[in-house]
Scaffold this motif. Structure first.
Motif, PDB file in Angstrom:
ATOM      1  N   GLY A  99      -2.248   9.734   3.812  1.00  0.00           N
ATOM      2  CA  GLY A  99      -3.520   9.608   3.538  1.00  0.00           C
ATOM      3  C   GLY A  99      -3.812   8.524   2.576  1.00  0.00           C
ATOM      4  N   ASN A 100      -3.340   8.038   2.222  1.00  0.00           N
ATOM      5  CA  ASN A 100      -4.495   6.747   1.730  1.00  0.00           C
ATOM      6  C   ASN A 100      -4.354   5.247   1.586  1.00  0.00           C
ATOM      7  OD1 ASN A 100      -1.797   7.470   0.084  1.00  0.00           O
ATOM      8  ND2 ASN A 100      -2.118   6.082  -1.417  1.00  0.00           N
ATOM      9  N   LEU A 101      -5.300   4.534   1.352  1.00  0.00           N
ATOM     10  CA  LEU A 101      -5.050   3.430   1.598  1.00  0.00           C
ATOM     11  C   LEU A 101      -4.444   2.793   0.141  1.00  0.00           C
ATOM     12  CD1 LEU A 101      -8.848   2.365   2.494  1.00  0.00           C
ATOM     13  CD2 LEU A 101      -5.793   2.133   3.747  1.00  0.00           C
ATOM     14  N   TYR A 102      -3.480   1.951   0.019  1.00  0.00           N
ATOM     15  CA  TYR A 102      -2.828   1.021  -0.580  1.00  0.00           C
ATOM     16  C   TYR A 102      -3.308  -0.335  -1.174  1.00  0.00           C
ATOM     17  CZ  TYR A 102       2.067   2.943   0.985  1.00  0.00           C
ATOM     18  OH  TYR A 102       2.644   4.087   1.627  1.00  0.00           O
ATOM     19  N   ASP A 103      -3.451  -0.280  -2.540  1.00  0.00           N
ATOM     20  CA  ASP A 103      -4.015  -0.983  -3.123  1.00  0.00           C
ATOM     21  C   ASP A 103      -4.098  -2.667  -2.277  1.00  0.00           C
ATOM     22  OD1 ASP A 103      -5.683  -2.339  -5.556  1.00  0.00           O
ATOM     23  OD2 ASP A 103      -4.289  -3.737  -5.384  1.00  0.00           O
ATOM     24  N   ALA A 104      -4.803  -3.067  -2.133  1.00  0.00           N
ATOM     25  CA  ALA A 104      -4.337  -4.295  -1.364  1.00  0.00           C
ATOM     26  C   ALA A 104      -4.026  -5.225  -2.245  1.00  0.00           C
ATOM     27  CB  ALA A 104      -5.981  -5.696  -0.561  1.00  0.00           C
ATOM     28  N   ASP A 105      -4.434  -5.746  -3.327  1.00  0.00           N
ATOM     29  CA  ASP A 105      -3.884  -6.920  -3.953  1.00  0.00           C
ATOM     30  C   ASP A 105      -2.004  -6.721  -4.163  1.00  0.00           C
ATOM     31  OD1 ASP A 105      -5.794  -8.140  -5.046  1.00  0.00           O
ATOM     32  OD2 ASP A 105      -6.393  -6.744  -6.886  1.00  0.00           O
ATOM     33  N   ASP A 106      -1.341  -5.115  -4.247  1.00  0.00           N
ATOM     34  CA  ASP A 106      -0.357  -4.868  -4.501  1.00  0.00           C
ATOM     35  C   ASP A 106       0.356  -5.186  -3.713  1.00  0.00           C
ATOM     36  OD1 ASP A 106      -0.403  -3.370  -6.826  1.00  0.00           O
ATOM     37  OD2 ASP A 106      -0.362  -2.055  -5.839  1.00  0.00           O
ATOM     38  N   MET A 107      -0.495  -4.709  -1.617  1.00  0.00           N
ATOM     39  CA  MET A 107       0.135  -5.522  -0.376  1.00  0.00           C
ATOM     40  C   MET A 107       0.620  -7.289  -0.602  1.00  0.00           C
ATOM     41  SD  MET A 107      -1.590  -2.670   1.901  1.00  0.00           S
ATOM     42  CE  MET A 107      -1.246  -3.469   3.468  1.00  0.00           C
ATOM     43  N   VAL A 108      -0.886  -8.004  -0.796  1.00  0.00           N
ATOM     44  CA  VAL A 108      -0.716  -8.937  -0.584  1.00  0.00           C
ATOM     45  C   VAL A 108       0.854 -10.344  -2.007  1.00  0.00           C
ATOM     46  CG1 VAL A 108      -2.218 -11.290  -1.798  1.00  0.00           C
ATOM     47  CG2 VAL A 108      -2.786  -9.471  -0.434  1.00  0.00           C
ATOM     48  N   ALA A 109       0.586  -8.903  -2.907  1.00  0.00           N
ATOM     49  CA  ALA A 109       2.129  -9.471  -3.490  1.00  0.00           C
ATOM     50  C   ALA A 109       3.105  -9.280  -2.699  1.00  0.00           C
ATOM     51  CB  ALA A 109       2.419  -8.781  -5.159  1.00  0.00           C
ATOM     52  N   ILE A 110       3.639  -8.057  -2.454  1.00  0.00           N
ATOM     53  CA  ILE A 110       4.318  -7.805  -1.516  1.00  0.00           C
ATOM     54  C   ILE A 110       4.469  -8.690  -0.227  1.00  0.00           C
ATOM     55  CG2 ILE A 110       5.630  -6.039   0.442  1.00  0.00           C
ATOM     56  CD1 ILE A 110       4.766  -4.108  -1.743  1.00  0.00           C
ATOM     57  N   ILE A 111       3.763  -8.853   0.727  1.00  0.00           N
ATOM     58  CA  ILE A 111       3.304 -10.032   2.084  1.00  0.00           C
ATOM     59  C   ILE A 111       4.492 -11.466   1.445  1.00  0.00           C
ATOM     60  CG2 ILE A 111       2.231 -11.153   3.653  1.00  0.00           C
ATOM     61  CD1 ILE A 111       0.521  -8.328   3.403  1.00  0.00           C
ATOM     62  N   GLU A 112       3.675 -11.561  -0.247  1.00  0.00           N
ATOM     63  CA  GLU A 112       4.153 -13.025  -0.218  1.00  0.00           C
ATOM     64  C   GLU A 112       5.538 -13.381  -1.049  1.00  0.00           C
ATOM     65  OE1 GLU A 112       0.582 -14.004  -2.691  1.00  0.00           O
ATOM     66  OE2 GLU A 112      -0.421 -14.814  -1.241  1.00  0.00           O
ATOM     67  N   ALA A 113       6.055 -12.136  -1.744  1.00  0.00           N
ATOM     68  CA  ALA A 113       7.338 -12.214  -1.048  1.00  0.00           C
ATOM     69  C   ALA A 113       8.359 -11.540  -1.158  1.00  0.00           C
ATOM     70  CB  ALA A 113       7.907 -10.795  -2.793  1.00  0.00           C
ATOM     71  N   LEU A 114       7.710 -11.197   0.555  1.00  0.00           N
ATOM     72  CA  LEU A 114       8.986 -11.508   1.799  1.00  0.00           C
ATOM     73  C   LEU A 114       8.972 -13.068   1.808  1.00  0.00           C
ATOM     74  CD1 LEU A 114       7.418  -8.832   3.356  1.00  0.00           C
ATOM     75  CD2 LEU A 114      10.053  -8.778   2.406  1.00  0.00           C
ATOM     76  N   GLY A 115       7.831 -13.764   1.987  1.00  0.00           N
ATOM     77  CA  GLY A 115       7.745 -14.744   1.918  1.00  0.00           C
ATOM     78  C   GLY A 115       8.330 -15.074   3.422  1.00  0.00           C
ATOM     79  N   GLU A 116       8.890 -16.224   3.836  1.00  0.00           N
ATOM     80  CA  GLU A 116       9.954 -17.064   4.817  1.00  0.00           C
ATOM     81  C   GLU A 116      11.547 -16.263   5.363  1.00  0.00           C
ATOM     82  OE1 GLU A 116      11.248 -21.041   4.446  1.00  0.00           O
ATOM     83  OE2 GLU A 116       9.332 -22.122   4.696  1.00  0.00           O
ATOM     84  N   THR A 117      11.711 -14.975   4.550  1.00  0.00           N
ATOM     85  CA  THR A 117      12.540 -13.955   5.515  1.00  0.00           C
ATOM     86  C   THR A 117      12.166 -12.983   5.752  1.00  0.00           C
ATOM     87  OG1 THR A 117      12.941 -13.127   2.801  1.00  0.00           O
ATOM     88  CG2 THR A 117      14.178 -15.231   3.133  1.00  0.00           C
ATOM     89  N   GLY A 118      11.034 -12.359   5.175  1.00  0.00           N
ATOM     90  CA  GLY A 118      10.797 -11.151   5.877  1.00  0.00           C
ATOM     91  C   GLY A 118       9.647 -10.881   6.673  1.00  0.00           C
ATOM     92  N   LEU A 119       9.153  -9.954   7.520  1.00  0.00           N
ATOM     93  CA  LEU A 119       7.775  -9.625   8.066  1.00  0.00           C
ATOM     94  C   LEU A 119       6.983  -7.825   7.683  1.00  0.00           C
ATOM     95  CD1 LEU A 119       8.607 -10.401  12.247  1.00  0.00           C
ATOM     96  CD2 LEU A 119       7.447 -11.550  10.471  1.00  0.00           C
ATOM     97  N   ALA A 120       5.827  -8.500   7.645  1.00  0.00           N
ATOM     98  CA  ALA A 120       5.418  -7.250   6.515  1.00  0.00           C
ATOM     99  C   ALA A 120       4.891  -7.058   7.892  1.00  0.00           C
ATOM    100  CB  ALA A 120       4.566  -7.908   5.419  1.00  0.00           C
ATOM    101  N   ILE A 121       4.899  -5.412   8.470  1.00  0.00           N
ATOM    102  CA  ILE A 121       4.369  -4.905   9.045  1.00  0.00           C
ATOM    103  C   ILE A 121       3.477  -4.501   8.824  1.00  0.00           C
ATOM    104  CG2 ILE A 121       4.101  -3.824  11.894  1.00  0.00           C
ATOM    105  CD1 ILE A 121       7.276  -5.225  10.315  1.00  0.00           C
ATOM    106  N   VAL A 122       2.092  -4.225   8.554  1.00  0.00           N
ATOM    107  CA  VAL A 122       0.706  -3.815   8.013  1.00  0.00           C
ATOM    108  C   VAL A 122       0.889  -2.867  10.176  1.00  0.00           C
ATOM    109  CG1 VAL A 122      -1.550  -2.765   7.016  1.00  0.00           C
ATOM    110  CG2 VAL A 122       0.018  -4.881   6.365  1.00  0.00           C
ATOM    111  N   ASP A 123       0.859  -1.534   9.347  1.00  0.00           N
ATOM    112  CA  ASP A 123       0.318  -0.074  10.349  1.00  0.00           C
ATOM    113  C   ASP A 123      -0.760   0.947  10.484  1.00  0.00           C
ATOM    114  OD1 ASP A 123       0.713   1.934  11.779  1.00  0.00           O
ATOM    115  OD2 ASP A 123       2.289   2.180  11.343  1.00  0.00           O
ATOM    116  N   GLU A 124      -1.702   0.525  10.911  1.00  0.00           N
ATOM    117  CA  GLU A 124      -2.945   0.655  10.813  1.00  0.00           C
ATOM    118  C   GLU A 124      -3.139   1.572  12.204  1.00  0.00           C
ATOM    119  OE1 GLU A 124      -5.652  -2.414  10.766  1.00  0.00           O
ATOM    120  OE2 GLU A 124      -4.371  -3.337   9.080  1.00  0.00           O
TER     121      GLU A 124
END
Ligand SMILES: *Cc1c(COP(=O)(O)O)cnc(C)c1O
Length: 363
Positions: A171-196
């Protein structure tokens, strides 16, 4: 072994034979608080008007293959940024399968990753597509373990990484900065799907940030907003990426009745938004009431459900069941969820039936 048993073992994959079907309990006669449905329906005059539109729908014809008017209504009413289009699914469940099918490569097993506990369809869709699922446990407070996520990304190079925002079942919202760090770490090799899926109740979204992250996909559904019965999900991402997923989408996957009903509902989206606002207010009220009960821990929620911890979730769920209240026992799903129960926020009347029933069940 009978003929049919042999036939099944000769044809159906062993990993499919080994699992149970997605179980939906019979809910007749129950107050249904286990599936995050909106308890409200459209007002009677609107339903009558919709009835006429559905009667006129051309059921003898295939749907409009471009879904142009429906997509335009989604873009206009649901905050899709200019320059971005949407891809439609028969529920967001189908969108998850489409992405898995498009990314399950033949030369080596591709990986789907998600923090766990997570929505069960992430792992199931990965399995059915022939991908490996890697779950990275959340911390005990249900926040992202950023270091563990980044290490797992470096090790497994996931093609798809799902982040439910807010997460189901916690039920919680993750910390947006943690999410950005993850999205950036995936870079060109992975898709980040944010399920809203729960965006109407969270009022916090990554949709407006699509331009910042070329590997970001934002996925949503009309199910939790009040239209679970019509099955319509949508996702947005960089146009070149959507074009690839479009190739995998079955043509005509959204039927004529769904197209008609969704367009009608979006023309009256203010009604649905008011219902969501009422549910957000009811969530705060129910959370406060439950928190005052001895032995109950209530976790913060940005969704239309509450996750609570009780002394013994098996016993409490059995007693609620005997009182004809259906909730979801999460106690055995994952270590961090021990003795947890997930309950949908409903009308003031149903919430108070639930509150009385759980008060009695704890006694
Ligand atoms: C309910 C839910 C969905 C599924 O939505 P449908 O559009 O009904 O298939 C997707 N993701 C999460 C996290 C959900 O809780």
């Amino acid at each position: 072994m009978s003929f049919i048993d042999n036939l099944i073992s000769n044809t159906i994959r062993s990993d499919v034979r080994a699992i149970d079907a997605y179980h939906v309990p019979d809910s007749s006669g129950f107050i249904k608080l286990d599936a995050m449905e909106n308890p409200y329906v459209l007002p009677a005059p609107l339903r009558a008007e919709l009835g006429k539109k559905l009667a006129d729908a051309m059921l003898n014809r295939y749907p409009d293959a471009s879904y142009a008017t429906l997509k335009a209504a989604i873009r206009a009413n649901l905050g899709v940024p200019a320059g971005y289009d949407v891809l439609l699914g028969n529920g967001s469940d189908e969108l998850i399968s489409i992405m898995a099918m498009a990314c399950a490569r033949q030369d080596r097993r591709a990986v789907v990753m998600a923090p766990t506990p997570a929505f069960v369809m992430f792992a199931r869709s990965a399995q059915f597509a022939g991908m490996d699922f890697v779950g990275v446990p959340l911390k005990a407070d249900f926040s992202l373990d950023r270091a563990a996520m980044l290490a797992a990304i470096a090790e497994h190079k996931p093609a798809l990484l799902f982040l439910a925002y807010p997460n189901n079942p916690t039920g919680n919202l993750y910390d947006a900065d943690d999410m950005v760090a993850i999205i950036e770490a995936l870079g060109e090799t992975g898709l980040a799907i944010v399920d809203e899926a729960y965006e109407p109740f969270a009022q916090s979204s990554f949709m407006g940030r699509l331009a910042e992250f070329p590997n970001l996909v934002v996925m949503r559904t009309l199910s939790k907003l009040g239209l679970a019965g019509i099955r319509l999900g949508y996702m947005s991402a960089a146009p070149a990426l959507l074009e690839q997923f479009e190739k995998v989408r079955p043509p005509y996957n959204v039927n004529v009745l769904t197209h008609t009903a969704a367009e009608f509902a979006l023309a009256h989206v203010a009604v649905l938004n008011e219902q969501a606002a009422a549910l957000r207010a009811a969530r705060a009220q129910l959370a406060a009431q439950l928190a005052a009960l001895a032995g109950v821990e209530v976790f913060p929620s940005a969704a239309n459900f509450l996750l609570i911890r009780v002394p013994n979730s098996d016993e409490v769920c059995a007693k609620l069941h005997a009182r004809k209240v259906l909730v979801k026992n999460m106690g055995k799903m994952h270590g961090v969820l021990s003795n947890c129960i997930r309950v949908t926020v409903s009308t003031p009347e149903e919430n108070s039936v639930f509150f009385d029933a759980i008060t009695a069940s704890l006694a």
